[in-house]
Design a protein around this motif. Structure first.
Motif, mmCIF file in Angstrom:
data_model
loop_
_atom_site.group_PDB
_atom_site.id
_atom_site.type_symbol
_atom_site.label_atom_id
_atom_site.label_comp_id
_atom_site.label_asym_id
_atom_site.label_seq_id
_atom_site.Cartn_x
_atom_site.Cartn_y
_atom_site.Cartn_z
ATOM 1 N N PHE A 1 40.021 48.581 4.435
ATOM 2 C CA PHE A 1 40.024 48.753 5.887
ATOM 3 C C PHE A 1 38.732 49.402 6.374
ATOM 4 N N ARG A 2 38.384 49.069 7.597
ATOM 5 C CA ARG A 2 37.332 49.749 8.341
ATOM 6 C C ARG A 2 37.900 50.073 9.723
ATOM 7 N N SER A 3 37.346 51.064 10.377
ATOM 8 C CA SER A 3 37.765 51.394 11.735
ATOM 9 C C SER A 3 36.535 51.647 12.584
ATOM 10 N N GLY A 4 36.730 51.664 13.889
ATOM 11 C CA GLY A 4 35.614 51.896 14.788
ATOM 12 C C GLY A 4 36.035 51.709 16.228
ATOM 13 N N VAL A 5 35.027 51.588 17.107
ATOM 14 C CA VAL A 5 35.287 51.463 18.539
ATOM 15 C C VAL A 5 34.449 50.329 19.117
ATOM 16 N N GLU B 1 36.078 56.381 25.850
ATOM 17 C CA GLU B 1 35.434 56.091 27.122
ATOM 18 C C GLU B 1 36.157 54.943 27.814
ATOM 19 N N LYS B 2 36.063 54.908 29.129
ATOM 20 C CA LYS B 2 36.731 53.867 29.905
ATOM 21 C C LYS B 2 36.280 52.483 29.433
ATOM 22 N N GLY B 3 37.252 51.603 29.230
ATOM 23 C CA GLY B 3 36.952 50.232 28.823
ATOM 24 C C GLY B 3 36.724 50.045 27.342
ATOM 25 N N SER B 4 36.867 51.129 26.548
ATOM 26 C CA SER B 4 36.654 51.027 25.101
ATOM 27 C C SER B 4 37.972 50.808 24.368
ATOM 28 N N LEU B 5 37.868 50.302 23.153
ATOM 29 C CA LEU B 5 39.041 50.011 22.326
ATOM 30 C C LEU B 5 38.738 50.440 20.896
ATOM 31 N N ARG B 6 39.635 51.261 20.344
ATOM 32 C CA ARG B 6 39.528 51.610 18.921
ATOM 33 C C ARG B 6 40.228 50.521 18.110
#
Length: 502
Positions: A153-157, A130-135
């Motif tokens: 490690f972990r990942s997300g947005v 989505e606009k303005g989001s960062l993974r």
């Protein structure tokens, strides 16, 4: 309008708490005792009847296969490690080989003791957002039995409001495949051998027979040639061989399955110099002069007696290259690389003396000769020592550096300073009071009264700070960059700085 110096700096703590999961286990070889004892164990296994063996293996698979993705492969791998101790006269069935592998395997709960000291960087893949989001990718120091540390490690947005959405954490964990024949650069290898006080004549004799970039197997072949046809005394050769092996084992490459989740990957100690832990990885997304990015991380290798700073390199968080850092200035803990070169040189924060913040420059990423003190303890909350809390973050006002300070009762707090963009030796401003101090809920843990971070990220005009709580769990805090900078007191170098005056 500038904020007043005595106004309290408010940091927003997120509700997210990152805790360890004792059910996440890896497997590792388990070799109890001498070769004699290993043979006795094998003899007992071979004494079982065919039916007993099949029944026992079936039960083991039922009890453990749901905890690991390929238990048969693991048992086969660990059997191969023990095969050389088994008499060649013994003919083994496939069932017996699997059972032997099972008996020489153990589980290790990587996060059972703690999950702390996080760092965070942008994920290499940023599409379909989505606009303005960062993974993002977050690394953490995980500790288990015996307080052995590894990197998980972990990942997300992060959305545009800096609300965290973590990806589901896999119930499986995998250690990487170790590349058996990595390559080395001769000049770097020889320089490090000299630094380690290896016999220069012997090392030169071996390395001069190798190409500029050589493989580990080529190195071993040259050592075996010298061993079989010695040109130096045996004691000197053996000592040089020991150092060469130690160095080559400390530089290695590993790779994970690309189709597995990033939360399944754990970098567990491989070499002898990190046998007791891989500590406090500080990841940074580094951009070269052409705009291409590579992820680097400095970490502290610990063998139970001494510490050694090392460097991790990856493009994708799938394949990793681990190398030693060299030079008199590559010492102690807490090295943090700037995300780009400054005036044509790599730049790093460090803490050689265990007390002050240093900065150092080098034309070569792996060699660090000298450093300069840029910050000393000034306020009561940092009288014992100060250091960095991760790589600097570039803003229009300067490089933001999160710091840690140790005060009375060994309480760790997180502070901040601002370095000049063109000359980061200049501290142009800094906080007089801590940015983060342990709250009542954060002060209880393995090491009480500690908040600590290994790296933050800039997103939506806010500084996003993952931080450890008393060396057991981790939390997340955010603060607007403009607010943070406005609260800083300018120093003698900060005449053009727009923060408040003291």
């Amino acid at each position: 309008m500038l904020l007043k110096c005595n106004r309290k700096l408010r940091v927003k703590r997120k509700p997210n708490t990152i805790v360890g999961d004792a059910s996440r286990v890896i497997t590792s070889p388990h070799f109890p005792g001498s070769s004699r004892r290993k043979n006795l164990i094998v003899k007992r296994i071979c004494g079982l009847s065919k039916e007993e063996s099949k029944k026992l293996l079936k039960r083991i698979m039922k009890d453990f296969s749901w905890r690991h993705e390929d238990l048969n492969f693991i048992f086969n791998r660990h059997f191969n490690l023990i095969e050389g101790c088994i008499s060649k006269e013994i003919v083994l069935s496939d069932t017996q080989k699997s059972l032997i592998g099972a008996y020489f395997t153990k589980e290790y709960a990587i996060e059972s003791a703690a999950l702390f000291n996080p760092s965070i960087v942008p994920h290499p893949i940023q599409d379909h957002l989505e606009k303005g989001s960062l993974r993002f990718v977050m690394s953490l120091r995980a500790t288990g039995e015996g307080h052995i540390s590894s990197i998980v490690f972990r990942s997300g947005v992060l959305n545009r409001y800096n609300t965290f959405r973590f990806d589901p954490v896999s119930e499986f964990v995998e250690t990487p495949v170790l590349k058996v024949n990595p390559s080395y650069k001769r000049k770097i290898f020889q320089h490090k051998l000299k630094e380690m006080n290896a016999d220069n004549d012997i090392c030169s004799y071996i390395l001069n027979e190798l190409p500029e970039v050589f493989r580990k197997q080529q190195l071993i072949t040259q050592m075996n040639t010298l061993r079989n046809h010695p040109h130096f005394s045996k004691s000197k050769q053996d000592r040089a061989f020991e150092i060469i092996h130690w160095l080559s084992d400390s530089n290695y490459e590993v790779a994970f399955h690309s189709d597995h989740r990033i939360s399944e990957r754990v970098i567990f100690p491989v070499s002898k110099n990190e046998s007791r832990g891989i500590e406090d990885a500080r990841f940074v997304q580094f951009f070269d002069d052409n705009g291409n990015s590579t992820y680097y991380a400095t970490y502290t290798a610990y063998n139970g007696f001494a510490i050694l700073p090392q460097l991790i390199e990856t493009k994708d968080f799938i394949s990793f290259k681990i190398t030693m850092l060299n030079g008199k200035a590559a010492q102690n803990k807490g090295l943090a690389l700037f995300p780009k070169k400054i005036n044509g040189q790599f730049t790093m924060l460090s803490r050689q003396d265990g007390e002050n913040n240093h900065i150092m420059f080098s034309k070569h990423l792996h060699f660090w000769g000298t450093s300069k003190v840029i910050q000393t303890p000034e306020y009561p909350w940092e009288f014992i020592q100060i250091g960095n809390c991760g790589s600097p973050i570039e803003t229009s006002e300067g490089w933001i550096v999160l710091t840690h300070g140790v005060g009375p009762m060994r309480q760790y707090c997180i502070g901040a300073m601002l370095l000049d963009l063109e000359n980061p030796c200049k501290v142009i401003a800094r906080l007089e009071q801590p940015l983060l101090t342990p709250t009542e809920k954060e002060r209880e843990g393995y090491v009480p009264n500690v908040v600590y971070s290994c790296g933050s990220i800039l997103h939506s005009n806010e500084l996003v700070i993952p931080y450890a709580m008393s060396d057991i769990n981790s939390g997340i805090a955010t603060i607007k960059v403009k607010t943070l900078i406005q609260h800083m007191r300018k120093t003698i170098y900060g005449n053009k700085f727009r923060g408040h005056k003291r």
